[in-house]
Design a protein around this motif. Structure first.
Motif, short mmCIF file in Angstrom:
data_model
loop_
_atom_site.label_atom_id
_atom_site.label_comp_id
_atom_site.label_asym_id
_atom_site.label_seq_id
_atom_site.Cartn_x
_atom_site.Cartn_y
_atom_site.Cartn_z
N THR A 37 46.73 26.13 34.45
CA THR A 37 46.69 26.84 35.72
C THR A 37 47.90 27.74 35.88
O THR A 37 47.77 28.91 36.29
CB THR A 37 46.62 25.85 36.89
OG1 THR A 37 45.46 25.02 36.71
CG2 THR A 37 46.50 26.57 38.21
N LEU A 40 47.43 30.70 33.59
CA LEU A 40 46.44 31.66 34.06
C LEU A 40 46.92 32.46 35.27
O LEU A 40 46.38 33.52 35.55
CB LEU A 40 45.12 30.96 34.38
CG LEU A 40 44.35 30.49 33.14
CD1 LEU A 40 43.18 29.63 33.54
CD2 LEU A 40 43.89 31.67 32.32
N GLN A 41 47.92 31.96 35.97
CA GLN A 41 48.48 32.76 37.06
C GLN A 41 49.21 33.97 36.51
O GLN A 41 49.23 35.02 37.15
CB GLN A 41 49.43 31.91 37.90
CG GLN A 41 48.70 30.90 38.75
CD GLN A 41 49.64 29.96 39.47
OE1 GLN A 41 50.84 29.93 39.20
NE2 GLN A 41 49.09 29.17 40.39
N HIS A 43 48.52 35.25 33.25
CA HIS A 43 47.59 35.97 32.36
C HIS A 43 46.18 35.86 32.93
O HIS A 43 45.39 35.02 32.50
CB HIS A 43 47.65 35.39 30.95
CG HIS A 43 49.05 35.30 30.41
ND1 HIS A 43 49.71 36.40 29.91
CD2 HIS A 43 49.90 34.27 30.30
CE1 HIS A 43 50.91 36.04 29.52
NE2 HIS A 43 51.06 34.74 29.74
N LYS A 44 45.87 36.70 33.88
CA LYS A 44 44.61 36.59 34.62
C LYS A 44 43.38 36.89 33.77
O LYS A 44 42.29 36.44 34.07
CB LYS A 44 44.64 37.51 35.83
CG LYS A 44 45.71 37.13 36.83
CD LYS A 44 45.65 37.98 38.06
CE LYS A 44 46.77 37.75 39.02
NZ LYS A 44 47.16 36.40 39.25
N LYS A 45 43.52 37.65 32.70
CA LYS A 45 42.36 38.04 31.89
C LYS A 45 42.22 37.21 30.62
O LYS A 45 41.51 37.61 29.70
CB LYS A 45 42.45 39.51 31.54
CG LYS A 45 42.32 40.40 32.76
CD LYS A 45 42.16 41.83 32.40
CE LYS A 45 41.97 42.67 33.64
NZ LYS A 45 41.64 44.05 33.32
N ASP A 46 42.86 36.08 30.55
CA ASP A 46 42.74 35.19 29.39
C ASP A 46 41.49 34.33 29.57
O ASP A 46 41.54 33.21 30.05
CB ASP A 46 44.00 34.33 29.26
CG ASP A 46 44.03 33.55 27.97
OD1 ASP A 46 43.04 33.60 27.22
OD2 ASP A 46 45.06 32.91 27.71
N GLN A 50 40.49 30.24 30.38
CA GLN A 50 39.69 29.89 31.55
C GLN A 50 38.55 28.96 31.15
O GLN A 50 38.26 27.98 31.84
CB GLN A 50 39.12 31.14 32.22
CG GLN A 50 40.14 31.98 32.93
CD GLN A 50 39.53 33.24 33.52
OE1 GLN A 50 38.31 33.39 33.59
NE2 GLN A 50 40.38 34.16 33.95
#
Length: 90
Positions: A37, A40-41, A43-46, A50
Motif C-alpha cells: 500500500t 502504491l501511494q 507508484h500509482k501506475k504499478d 496492484q
C-alpha cells in the motif's frame, strides 16, 4: 515510504513455535499489504503490484473467514491486535 514500519504483535517465541498458524499467516499478509500500500501511494501506475495486492487481500480474507468460523474469540483478538476492520458476514 516507510520500510521498517512493521507491526510486531506476534512475539518471536510464537513465530518459532508455529509459523504455519492462521494468526501468523494473517500477520505476515498484513505486513505485505501495508508495504504494498505504501509502495502504491508512490507508484500509482504499478498495475502488477496492484494485482498482487488484490491477491494477498483475498488470501487474508479467506484465512480470516476460516478463523471466524473455527474460533470467534481468536478472530476478534487478532483483528483488534492488527488494527484491521472486521469482514462483512453474509
Amino acid at each position: 515510504m516507510l520500510k521498517n514500519s512493521f507491526i510486531s504483535v506476534i512475539s518471536q517465541k510464537e513465530k518459532e513455535e508455529n509459523p504455519g498458524s492462521v494468526e501468523f499467516q494473517v500477520f505476515s499478509f498484513t505486513n505485505k499489504i501495508r508495504r504494498l500500500t505504501s509502495h502504491l501511494q508512490l507508484h500509482k501506475k504499478d498495475f502488477l503490484s496492484q494485482r498482487g495486492l488484490r491477491k494477498i487481500l483475498g488470501k487474508r480474507q479467506r484465512l480470516l473467514a476460516y478463523l471466524l468460523k473455527k474460533n470467534r474469540v481468536r478472530y476478534k483478538e487478532l483483528i483488534s491486535q492488527l488494527n484491521i476492520r472486521e469482514t462483512k458476514t453474509r
